[in-house]
Design a protein around this motif. Structure first.
Motif, mmCIF file in Angstrom:
data_model
loop_
_atom_site.group_PDB
_atom_site.id
_atom_site.type_symbol
_atom_site.label_atom_id
_atom_site.label_comp_id
_atom_site.label_asym_id
_atom_site.label_seq_id
_atom_site.Cartn_x
_atom_site.Cartn_y
_atom_site.Cartn_z
ATOM 1 N N ALA A 292 -61.579 -20.785 21.772
ATOM 2 C CA ALA A 292 -60.253 -21.110 22.318
ATOM 3 C C ALA A 292 -59.508 -22.062 21.394
ATOM 4 O O ALA A 292 -58.300 -21.894 21.144
ATOM 5 C CB ALA A 292 -60.404 -21.712 23.714
ATOM 6 N N LYS A 296 -55.475 -22.631 19.283
ATOM 7 C CA LYS A 296 -54.677 -23.742 19.817
ATOM 8 C C LYS A 296 -53.306 -23.798 19.133
ATOM 9 O O LYS A 296 -53.152 -23.406 17.983
ATOM 10 C CB LYS A 296 -55.443 -25.049 19.607
ATOM 11 N N ALA A 308 -56.408 -19.017 26.331
ATOM 12 C CA ALA A 308 -57.142 -18.922 25.068
ATOM 13 C C ALA A 308 -58.641 -18.788 25.299
ATOM 14 O O ALA A 308 -59.329 -18.058 24.572
ATOM 15 C CB ALA A 308 -56.840 -20.139 24.207
ATOM 16 N N SER A 309 -59.162 -19.470 26.315
ATOM 17 C CA SER A 309 -60.601 -19.378 26.576
ATOM 18 C C SER A 309 -60.981 -18.026 27.165
ATOM 19 O O SER A 309 -62.064 -17.501 26.891
ATOM 20 C CB SER A 309 -61.064 -20.519 27.490
#
Length: 352
Positions: A292, A296, A308-309
């Motif tokens: 993730a 960023k 993102a994760s």
């Protein structure tokens, strides 16, 4: 631990004019007796890591600490409240973090491109120096240096955060994510090291031995620190340690779950969340979080970290496994809301 006997070899090596890698004992306050990689330079041990570029420890920055090769590095307990012992602890901690990043998370060095950052150990708040340098200042409230595995991992975790895309961020919420990420890297470092003196756990700074007898922070339940463990509209205005609470809480739920057993504590679920979360293990949780961070942005928010994760979990483990579903459930459990463009863990429709 069996410490190799190399005194005769060291005497011969000390006659050499060329710096040489040696692995020697360090007698730590926080870590006990461990082995660290340093440089033998003439008749001195220089606390420069020849295997991990950029890693060194100084007590008078920018010159790395040098010790006569026949003088122990550190004095252990209970006499170990000194800068030499702190440098030994620090070198052990950052070397374990470097190896953890390589072995568990697939990252090349602290900065992601094979490099590290020097550290300095100080008795008093140091004068500013041109970055990069990581400072470890004596804690008078604890009467020792903050050079335990989790705190070394924490401070170098800030370096990892700022050397992933988007840098360190620009406001309280992104600074809170930075602070929470540092605690995650400190926790990962402690679990990777699996040190018998400083055993792995999900609290930060317990070996500082603060007068309260409490650690600095609890990952599994930030409310024990007076910090929110659930996301709300107050997070964007909170100071960084408080704003980090939901991220630390999410990581624990992802790694261990809400009722993990095995000696790990239960973790609360925020109102409106799932009934329970089952963890996927700290290594998988760390890989997903690192994935993730590699996506960023400078204006990262909790909702950005959620998206993102999820994308990282799918890239690493696919959309159908428990990893993606657990990432989603753990964010739900700390009240970070889903977004319309979140990657989906649902199986594809038949025929697609």
């Amino acid at each position: 631990m069996n410490i190799p006997v190399y005194a005769a070899t060291a005497v011969m090596m000390a006659l050499s004019l060329n710096p040489t890698h040696v692995r020697v004992p360090a007698y730590g306050y926080h870590n006990g007796t461990v082995l660290i990689d340093i440089t033998l330079e003439r008749a001195y041990h220089s606390l420069v890591d020849p295997l991990r570029p950029g890693i060194s420890c100084s007590t008078h920055y920018p010159t790395p600490l040098k010790m006569p090769f026949d003088v122990p590095i550190g004095s252990g307990r209970p006499w170990g409240r000194n800068s030499v012992t702190a440098c030994g602890d620090l070198m052990y901690g950052v070397q374990r973090m470097w190896d953890m990043l390589r072995d568990w998370l697939g990252r090349d060095g602290i900065d992601g491109v094979g490099g590290g950052v020097p550290a300095r150990v100080e008795w008093n708040p140091p004068a500013p120096v041109p970055p990069p340098v990581v400072d470890f200042v004596f804690r008078r409230d604890a009467d020792n240096f903050p050079t335990s595995l989790d705190l070394v991992g924490h401070e170098y975790g800030h370096v990892v955060y700022r050397t992933t895309p988007g840098g360190a961020g620009e406001d309280n919420e992104s600074h809170g994510l930075n602070e929470g990420a540092a605690d995650i890297f400190g926790t990962l470092t402690e679990w990777y090291a699996n040190n018998t003196v400083d055993r792995p756990d999900y609290v930060i700074g317990e070996s500082l031995e603060l007068p309260s007898g409490l650690p600095l922070r609890h990952t599994y339940d930030p409310s024990l620190d007076g910090h929110p463990g659930c996301y709300s509209d107050q997070i964007p205005d909170a100071e960084a340690p408080a704003a980090s609470g939901p991220l630390r809480h999410w990581f624990y739920l992802l790694a261990e779950g809400s009722h993990p057993g095995g000696g790990n504590p239960a973790s609360p679920i925020c109102a409106g969340g799932p009934a329970a979360v089952s963890g996927i293990g700290i290594q998988k949780a760390g890989k997903i979080f690192m994935g993730a961070l590699n996506h960023k942005t400078h204006s990262w928010r909790y909702t950005s970290a959620r998206s993102a994760s999820l994308a990282a979990a799918i890239a690493l483990y696919g959309p159908l496994g428990p990893e993606c579903a657990t990432v989603q459930a753990a964010w739900d459990a700390v009240n970070v809301p889903s977004q319309p463009d979140d990657p989906s863990c649902a199986p594809p429709h038949p025929g697609t």
